[in-house]
Design a protein around this motif. Structure first.
Motif, PDB file in Angstrom:
ATOM      1  N   CYS A  29     -47.115  36.055 -22.164  1.00 48.68           N
ATOM      2  CA  CYS A  29     -48.208  36.339 -21.240  1.00 48.68           C
ATOM      3  C   CYS A  29     -48.175  35.351 -20.070  1.00 48.68           C
ATOM      4  O   CYS A  29     -47.899  34.172 -20.242  1.00 48.68           O
ATOM      5  CB  CYS A  29     -49.525  36.217 -21.994  1.00 48.68           C
ATOM      6  SG  CYS A  29     -50.951  36.620 -20.980  1.00 48.68           S
ATOM      7  N   HIS A  81     -50.616  34.270 -18.551  1.00 46.08           N
ATOM      8  CA  HIS A  81     -51.789  33.399 -18.557  1.00 46.08           C
ATOM      9  C   HIS A  81     -51.503  32.103 -19.310  1.00 46.08           C
ATOM     10  O   HIS A  81     -51.498  31.024 -18.719  1.00 46.08           O
ATOM     11  CB  HIS A  81     -52.987  34.165 -19.167  1.00 46.08           C
ATOM     12  CG  HIS A  81     -54.272  33.401 -19.128  1.00 46.08           C
ATOM     13  ND1 HIS A  81     -55.131  33.335 -20.202  1.00 46.08           N
ATOM     14  CD2 HIS A  81     -54.853  32.675 -18.139  1.00 46.08           C
ATOM     15  CE1 HIS A  81     -56.182  32.598 -19.875  1.00 46.08           C
ATOM     16  NE2 HIS A  81     -56.037  32.185 -18.625  1.00 46.08           N
ATOM     17  N   ARG A  82     -51.242  32.197 -20.605  1.00 47.97           N
ATOM     18  CA  ARG A  82     -50.936  30.997 -21.393  1.00 47.97           C
ATOM     19  C   ARG A  82     -49.714  31.173 -22.294  1.00 47.97           C
ATOM     20  O   ARG A  82     -49.518  30.396 -23.218  1.00 47.97           O
ATOM     21  CB  ARG A  82     -52.126  30.613 -22.275  1.00 47.97           C
ATOM     22  CG  ARG A  82     -53.331  30.095 -21.544  1.00 47.97           C
ATOM     23  CD  ARG A  82     -53.108  28.715 -20.914  1.00 47.97           C
ATOM     24  NE  ARG A  82     -54.348  28.254 -20.316  1.00 47.97           N
ATOM     25  CZ  ARG A  82     -54.782  28.650 -19.114  1.00 47.97           C
ATOM     26  NH1 ARG A  82     -54.079  29.481 -18.407  1.00 47.97           N
ATOM     27  NH2 ARG A  82     -55.927  28.186 -18.635  1.00 47.97           N
ATOM     28  N   GLY A  83     -48.970  32.232 -22.096  1.00 48.43           N
ATOM     29  CA  GLY A  83     -47.691  32.328 -22.813  1.00 48.43           C
ATOM     30  C   GLY A  83     -47.728  32.998 -24.169  1.00 48.43           C
ATOM     31  O   GLY A  83     -46.692  33.124 -24.826  1.00 48.43           O
ATOM     32  N   MET A  84     -48.911  33.437 -24.604  1.00 53.12           N
ATOM     33  CA  MET A  84     -48.985  34.141 -25.903  1.00 53.12           C
ATOM     34  C   MET A  84     -48.063  35.367 -25.875  1.00 53.12           C
ATOM     35  O   MET A  84     -47.876  35.980 -24.817  1.00 53.12           O
ATOM     36  CB  MET A  84     -50.442  34.576 -26.132  1.00 53.12           C
ATOM     37  CG  MET A  84     -50.680  35.365 -27.391  1.00 53.12           C
ATOM     38  SD  MET A  84     -50.380  34.356 -28.847  1.00 53.12           S
ATOM     39  CE  MET A  84     -50.578  35.552 -30.155  1.00 53.12           C
ATOM     40  N   CYS A  87     -52.492  41.323 -24.558  1.00 51.41           N
ATOM     41  CA  CYS A  87     -52.339  39.978 -25.113  1.00 51.41           C
ATOM     42  C   CYS A  87     -53.500  39.686 -26.060  1.00 51.41           C
ATOM     43  O   CYS A  87     -54.666  39.873 -25.705  1.00 51.41           O
ATOM     44  CB  CYS A  87     -52.309  38.961 -23.973  1.00 51.41           C
ATOM     45  SG  CYS A  87     -52.202  37.268 -24.571  1.00 51.41           S
ATOM     46  N   TYR A  98     -54.698  36.893 -26.956  1.00 49.37           N
ATOM     47  CA  TYR A  98     -55.416  35.628 -26.715  1.00 49.37           C
ATOM     48  C   TYR A  98     -56.677  35.873 -25.867  1.00 49.37           C
ATOM     49  O   TYR A  98     -57.797  35.744 -26.353  1.00 49.37           O
ATOM     50  CB  TYR A  98     -54.445  34.652 -26.044  1.00 49.37           C
ATOM     51  CG  TYR A  98     -54.825  33.181 -26.077  1.00 49.37           C
ATOM     52  CD1 TYR A  98     -56.094  32.746 -26.451  1.00 49.37           C
ATOM     53  CD2 TYR A  98     -53.879  32.203 -25.728  1.00 49.37           C
ATOM     54  CE1 TYR A  98     -56.410  31.398 -26.471  1.00 49.37           C
ATOM     55  CE2 TYR A  98     -54.179  30.863 -25.747  1.00 49.37           C
ATOM     56  CZ  TYR A  98     -55.459  30.457 -26.119  1.00 49.37           C
ATOM     57  OH  TYR A  98     -55.766  29.120 -26.123  1.00 49.37           O
ATOM     58  N   HIS A  99     -56.509  36.282 -24.590  1.00 45.52           N
ATOM     59  CA  HIS A  99     -57.686  36.537 -23.740  1.00 45.52           C
ATOM     60  C   HIS A  99     -57.711  37.975 -23.239  1.00 45.52           C
ATOM     61  O   HIS A  99     -58.458  38.309 -22.328  1.00 45.52           O
ATOM     62  CB  HIS A  99     -57.708  35.594 -22.541  1.00 45.52           C
ATOM     63  CG  HIS A  99     -57.564  34.147 -22.880  1.00 45.52           C
ATOM     64  ND1 HIS A  99     -56.334  33.510 -22.890  1.00 45.52           N
ATOM     65  CD2 HIS A  99     -58.470  33.212 -23.225  1.00 45.52           C
ATOM     66  CE1 HIS A  99     -56.497  32.244 -23.233  1.00 45.52           C
ATOM     67  NE2 HIS A  99     -57.778  32.028 -23.437  1.00 45.52           N
ATOM     68  N   SER A 100     -56.787  38.773 -23.817  1.00 46.86           N
ATOM     69  CA  SER A 100     -56.822  40.222 -23.582  1.00 46.86           C
ATOM     70  C   SER A 100     -56.331  40.694 -22.212  1.00 46.86           C
ATOM     71  O   SER A 100     -56.718  41.759 -21.762  1.00 46.86           O
ATOM     72  CB  SER A 100     -58.240  40.742 -23.846  1.00 46.86           C
ATOM     73  OG  SER A 100     -58.173  41.977 -24.470  1.00 46.86           O
ATOM     74  N   TRP A 101     -55.536  39.934 -21.528  1.00 41.04           N
ATOM     75  CA  TRP A 101     -54.875  40.501 -20.354  1.00 41.04           C
ATOM     76  C   TRP A 101     -53.968  41.627 -20.875  1.00 41.04           C
ATOM     77  O   TRP A 101     -53.374  41.503 -21.961  1.00 41.04           O
ATOM     78  CB  TRP A 101     -54.008  39.460 -19.627  1.00 41.04           C
ATOM     79  CG  TRP A 101     -54.767  38.445 -18.832  1.00 41.04           C
ATOM     80  CD1 TRP A 101     -56.073  38.091 -18.969  1.00 41.04           C
ATOM     81  CD2 TRP A 101     -54.233  37.645 -17.755  1.00 41.04           C
ATOM     82  NE1 TRP A 101     -56.405  37.110 -18.066  1.00 41.04           N
ATOM     83  CE2 TRP A 101     -55.286  36.815 -17.293  1.00 41.04           C
ATOM     84  CE3 TRP A 101     -52.988  37.535 -17.145  1.00 41.04           C
ATOM     85  CZ2 TRP A 101     -55.130  35.895 -16.258  1.00 41.04           C
ATOM     86  CZ3 TRP A 101     -52.814  36.622 -16.114  1.00 41.04           C
ATOM     87  CH2 TRP A 101     -53.877  35.820 -15.666  1.00 41.04           C
TER      88      TRP A 101
HETATM   89 FE1  FES Z   1     -52.600  36.042 -22.652  1.00 44.56          FE
HETATM   90 FE2  FES Z   1     -54.592  34.347 -22.130  1.00 44.56          FE
HETATM   91  S1  FES Z   1     -52.642  33.932 -23.026  1.00 44.56           S
HETATM   92  S2  FES Z   1     -54.525  36.489 -21.877  1.00 44.56           S
END
Ligand code: FES
Ligand code: FE
Length: 455
Positions: free
Chosen positions: A86, A88-91, A106, A108-111
């Motif tokens: 991702c 955003h943070r790589g998840m 994703c 983690y934060h649903s992007w």
């Molecule tokens: Fe993917 Fe935050 S790590 S939405």
């Protein structure tokens, strides 16, 4: 980019003229990290097979080097390879091995991202991000180069890499026979029942090297050979096949980009061996496949039977039954994640596919009788590369040094007897990648001759 010293340590570790290779390349964490950057971000890597993602929205989670990637088919049926990370943070945006989706969301934060890789949904976008970022700047990271060859999907992170056909060179001739279905039709092969994955406690290069054509290690499989676990598993058949193989001309060939194969040119009298008497459907299928192959390739080319090969750096194949590709994913200096993709003729009867599936599992993989022998060797060889005293003494790669021919019955640098010229060529290229060489060097355009003559 890791700075590269002009007086590279790799020139000292890979001494081709003497046929000596330093043990630490198989055990050092530092060298492993450098490989991930210098080899696996540049070379063409096998990612998957089109038959695994036939429909729009289909995906298969694969790897390039140590990193997770997604092989996906978008709504318009275009194939993509994305980093599974991702923005955003790589998840991991894709948690599953394979499936079908409209969006990669994703956890983690649903992007969420479309199957074209575009950033689509960002929770509370209006409140939190509008005016702060443009969604189109934050798509999934996509490989700059991807090519599909006979159903196989390959990718590289290097914008400057040559096209895949140039990279494969004449190794294609041997690889083709692993990829083609019995009548050579485009799309005629499929990956059978998913992918066999397991972890081996060894350095990835031992496995890749073995498949360059290390016929010399056959003693390791003596117990398997004695009981005869070929597709037929019939006593006596193995002996007849060995006679044919003894009459064959064996060739070990290597190619400029570092690939190597062991193939055989079967005798003119080579005929289908009736080895499947217990199963008439299977016997008939293989008899017909043999005939169709001969008709398609012509009597001469039909005689070329590839046993094993490695496409530099880490994609190996078996060219004859069982046809398969095996990727040796680097998983650590002393750990390799093996992924084996078995190929079958897509239009083969289910009975033939079932027969091949049980044969494959008996032969290869973590429980396969043959592969267990190999894994034990690679495991102990890796351990033997680690010792403080052991590392003072290089490995011996002198087998048939200087006995390579530059021409033969197949193209490439050819040995007509078992030889370590293929691994010498492999490690010559490995050294060049580790030295940060340009593509002319990596494609052998600056070579002065075969690896055994190289400094
Ligand atoms: Fe993917 Fe935050 S790590 S939405
Ligand atoms: Fe083996």
């Amino acid at each position: 980019m890791i700075p590269i010293t002009p007086e590279s340590r790799y020139n000292a570790l890979i001494n081709l003229r003497k046929g000596e290779i330093g043990r630490e390349i198989f055990s050092s964490r530092e060298i492993y990290e450098e490989e991930l950057e210098r080899v696996f971000t540049r070379a063409w890597l096998f990612v998957g097979h089109e038959s695994q993602i036939p429909n729009p929205g289909d995906y298969f989670t694969s790897r390039m080097g140590a990193e997770s990637v997604i092989l996906a088919r978008d709504k318009k049926k275009k194939v993509h390879v994305f980093l599974n990370s991702c923005r955003h943070r790589g998840m991991k945006v894709c948690q599953y091995d394979h499936g079908n989706t409209q969006l990669f969301t994703c956890p983690y934060h649903s992007w969420s991202y479309t199957t074209e890789g575009k950033l689509f949904g960002v929770p509370q976008f209006k409140n939190l991000y509008e005016g702060c970022m443009e969604k189109e700047d934050w798509s999934l990271i996509e490989v700059p180069k991807m090519e599909i060859y006979k159903g196989t999907v390959w990718a590289t992170w290097d914008d400057n890499a040559p096209d895949l056909m140039t990279y494969l060179g004449d190794a294609k001739t041997h690889l083709d026979l692993a990829l083609d279905c019995r009548d050579g039709r485009e799309g005629g092969s499929e990956v059978l029942f998913g992918v066999h994955k397991w972890i081996i406690p060894c350095n990835w290069k031992f496995a890749a090297e073995n498949f360059l054509g290390d016929t010399y290690h056959n003693v390791s499989h003596r117990s398997v050979d004695l009981i005869g676990i070929g597709p037929s598993a019939e006593a006596g058949v193995k002996g007849r096949r060995d006679n044919e193989l003894e009459k064959a001309q064996h060739v070990w060939a290597n190619f400029p980009a570092g690939h190597g194969v062991h193939s055989a040119i079967m005798p003119e009298t080579w005929e289908f061996l009736d080895t499947y008497k217990n199963n008439p459907v299977v016997a008939e299928y293989f008899r017909e496949a043999h005939a169709r192959r001969k008709e398609r390739l012509g009597a001469e080319q039909h005689r070329l039977v590839p046993f094993v090969g490695t496409i530099y750096p880490n994609t190996s194949f078996h060219g004859n039954q069982p046809r398969n590709l095996c990727v040796w994913h680097p998983h650590g200096p002393e750990s390799t994640e093996a992924w084996r993709f078995f190929l079958v003729d897509a239009d083969a009867p289910q009975e033939v596919k079932d027969f091949l599936r049980s044969y494959y599992m008996r032969y290869s993989g973590p429980a396969g009788m043959t592969e267990q022998d190999d894994m034990e060797n690679w495991n102990y060889a890796t351990a033997g590369s680690r010792g403080v005293i052991a590392k003072r003494y290089p490995y011996n790669y002198t087998q048939s040094l200087g006995k390579v021919q530059t021409s033969g019955p197949v193209s490439g640098n050819v040995s007509l007897q078992v030889s370590e010229e293929n691994p010498r060529q492999f490690y010559r290229r490995w050294r060049d990648y580790m030295n940060g060489a340009d593509w002319d060097t990596l494609l052998g355009r600056k070579d002065q001759g075969p690896a055994s003559l190289a400094a």
